[in-house]
Design a protein around this motif. Sequence first.
Motif, mmCIF file in Angstrom:
data_model
loop_
_atom_site.group_PDB
_atom_site.id
_atom_site.type_symbol
_atom_site.label_atom_id
_atom_site.label_comp_id
_atom_site.label_asym_id
_atom_site.label_seq_id
_atom_site.Cartn_x
_atom_site.Cartn_y
_atom_site.Cartn_z
ATOM 1 N N VAL A 53 3.035 -6.329 0.657
ATOM 2 C CA VAL A 53 1.685 -6.899 0.660
ATOM 3 C C VAL A 53 1.485 -7.775 1.895
ATOM 4 O O VAL A 53 0.446 -7.705 2.567
ATOM 5 C CB VAL A 53 1.438 -7.716 -0.628
ATOM 6 N N ASN A 54 2.474 -8.582 2.220
ATOM 7 C CA ASN A 54 2.354 -9.459 3.383
ATOM 8 C C ASN A 54 2.294 -8.661 4.680
ATOM 9 O O ASN A 54 1.584 -9.036 5.624
ATOM 10 C CB ASN A 54 3.510 -10.447 3.428
ATOM 11 N N SER A 55 3.015 -7.550 4.744
ATOM 12 C CA SER A 55 2.960 -6.699 5.936
ATOM 13 C C SER A 55 1.570 -6.111 6.114
ATOM 14 O O SER A 55 1.063 -5.996 7.237
ATOM 15 C CB SER A 55 3.988 -5.571 5.834
ATOM 16 N N PHE A 56 0.933 -5.736 5.008
ATOM 17 C CA PHE A 56 -0.438 -5.235 5.081
ATOM 18 C C PHE A 56 -1.375 -6.326 5.580
ATOM 19 O O PHE A 56 -2.270 -6.083 6.399
ATOM 20 C CB PHE A 56 -0.884 -4.742 3.703
ATOM 21 N N ARG A 57 -1.156 -7.515 5.086
ATOM 22 C CA ARG A 57 -1.944 -8.673 5.532
ATOM 23 C C ARG A 57 -1.800 -8.869 7.046
ATOM 24 O O ARG A 57 -2.786 -9.007 7.774
ATOM 25 C CB ARG A 57 -1.463 -9.907 4.767
ATOM 26 N N GLN A 58 -0.567 -8.857 7.531
ATOM 27 C CA GLN A 58 -0.326 -9.069 8.963
ATOM 28 C C GLN A 58 -0.921 -7.952 9.801
ATOM 29 O O GLN A 58 -1.493 -8.189 10.857
ATOM 30 C CB GLN A 58 1.171 -9.189 9.212
ATOM 31 N N GLU A 59 -0.779 -6.716 9.318
ATOM 32 C CA GLU A 59 -1.319 -5.580 10.064
ATOM 33 C C GLU A 59 -2.837 -5.659 10.138
ATOM 34 O O GLU A 59 -3.441 -5.382 11.178
ATOM 35 C CB GLU A 59 -0.882 -4.270 9.396
ATOM 36 N N THR A 60 -3.474 -6.039 9.028
ATOM 37 C CA THR A 60 -4.931 -6.161 9.004
ATOM 38 C C THR A 60 -5.404 -7.216 9.994
ATOM 39 O O THR A 60 -6.374 -7.013 10.732
ATOM 40 C CB THR A 60 -5.410 -6.517 7.591
ATOM 41 N N VAL A 61 -4.709 -8.346 10.030
ATOM 42 C CA VAL A 61 -5.067 -9.414 10.962
ATOM 43 C C VAL A 61 -4.850 -8.974 12.404
ATOM 44 O O VAL A 61 -5.693 -9.200 13.276
ATOM 45 C CB VAL A 61 -4.266 -10.694 10.655
ATOM 46 N N ASP A 62 -3.716 -8.322 12.665
ATOM 47 C CA ASP A 62 -3.433 -7.853 14.023
ATOM 48 C C ASP A 62 -4.530 -6.922 14.523
ATOM 49 O O ASP A 62 -4.981 -7.012 15.672
ATOM 50 C CB ASP A 62 -2.082 -7.119 14.058
ATOM 51 N N ARG A 63 -4.962 -6.019 13.659
ATOM 52 C CA ARG A 63 -6.012 -5.073 14.068
ATOM 53 C C ARG A 63 -7.345 -5.783 14.263
ATOM 54 O O ARG A 63 -8.121 -5.424 15.153
ATOM 55 C CB ARG A 63 -6.134 -3.960 13.022
ATOM 56 N N ARG A 64 -7.612 -6.773 13.418
ATOM 57 C CA ARG A 64 -8.846 -7.543 13.562
ATOM 58 C C ARG A 64 -8.864 -8.267 14.910
ATOM 59 O O ARG A 64 -9.885 -8.299 15.609
ATOM 60 C CB ARG A 64 -8.959 -8.541 12.417
ATOM 61 N N ILE A 65 -7.727 -8.845 15.292
ATOM 62 C CA ILE A 65 -7.627 -9.548 16.563
ATOM 63 C C ILE A 65 -7.893 -8.593 17.731
ATOM 64 O O ILE A 65 -8.551 -8.945 18.714
ATOM 65 C CB ILE A 65 -6.241 -10.202 16.714
ATOM 66 N N ARG A 66 -7.408 -7.366 17.608
ATOM 67 C CA ARG A 66 -7.580 -6.372 18.683
ATOM 68 C C ARG A 66 -8.918 -5.648 18.599
ATOM 69 O O ARG A 66 -9.205 -4.784 19.425
ATOM 70 C CB ARG A 66 -6.438 -5.345 18.629
ATOM 71 N N GLY A 67 -9.728 -5.978 17.586
ATOM 72 C CA GLY A 67 -11.029 -5.339 17.446
ATOM 73 C C GLY A 67 -10.965 -3.938 16.891
ATOM 74 O O GLY A 67 -11.871 -3.125 17.117
ATOM 75 N N VAL A 68 -9.900 -3.610 16.132
ATOM 76 C CA VAL A 68 -9.761 -2.288 15.523
ATOM 77 C C VAL A 68 -10.329 -2.340 14.110
ATOM 78 O O VAL A 68 -9.827 -3.072 13.254
ATOM 79 C CB VAL A 68 -8.283 -1.858 15.477
ATOM 80 N N GLU A 69 -11.383 -1.566 13.858
ATOM 81 C CA GLU A 69 -12.027 -1.604 12.550
ATOM 82 C C GLU A 69 -11.309 -0.753 11.512
ATOM 83 O O GLU A 69 -11.374 -1.025 10.317
ATOM 84 C CB GLU A 69 -13.475 -1.115 12.687
ATOM 85 N N ASP A 70 -10.616 0.282 11.944
ATOM 86 C CA ASP A 70 -9.930 1.187 11.022
ATOM 87 C C ASP A 70 -8.609 0.554 10.589
ATOM 88 O O ASP A 70 -7.708 0.353 11.409
ATOM 89 C CB ASP A 70 -9.675 2.529 11.707
#
Length: 221
Positions: A48-65
């Motif tokens: 669950v925490n890895s999903f959280r980190q991945e979601t944040v990382d993509r948000r920072i990079r402007g990746v919507e998918d």
Amino acid sequence: MSRSRYVDVEVADALRQMRKIARVAQTQKRSLRPGRNELRRMDTGQLVNSFRQETVDRRIRGVEDTRWDSLADELERRDLREAADEARRNAPYPERGSETALGAVAAGIVAGAAAGSYRESDKLEEAVNDRVNELGGDELLVEQQRETEPLTATEYEQDLEEIGASEEAQEAARFSGNVNGENPAEGMIPRAEDVEAEIISGEALEEVEEVEEAEDAAASM
């Protein structure tokens, strides 16, 4: 509803909350996301925490998918099918509120934590694992299917290739594998000759002590 199904529903809800809160809170960016082999070693809280980190990382990079197929495959392997569907779903920031105890607790931990704190991740993983255990996690595939052996050098190289790590990182992994061997677990297990050497050393030490005692006795006569 089976215990496995309860875990599935709650983990899926936690993933939805991690995706939503990524809009307003940011954790410390990690250098590399885990690959399939590393995911197989993670407990439920770490997933669950890895999903959280991945979601944040993509948000920072402007990746919507935010679809993450390797995580979805791992959740499915552990019989968490709704959670797997959530990991595959391309819905970056749902407004849907938490619907389970785990979803509410996970959302509260992340929303109330200082951005970038390691303690946030620890608390999130601990809360997820505690809830899974309450629901009988040790008796379910969610924990029984988790691998506990350390990553081999080959598996680590496969993960780096999967996530598109730099050539420098992959070369460093190959070099480390050549130096340390394929299976890091072997380095933790004493070899037979090492055990025998310890036994011999112990026996030799006893002989030395006996000689010293005899010499002391002779000197005192």
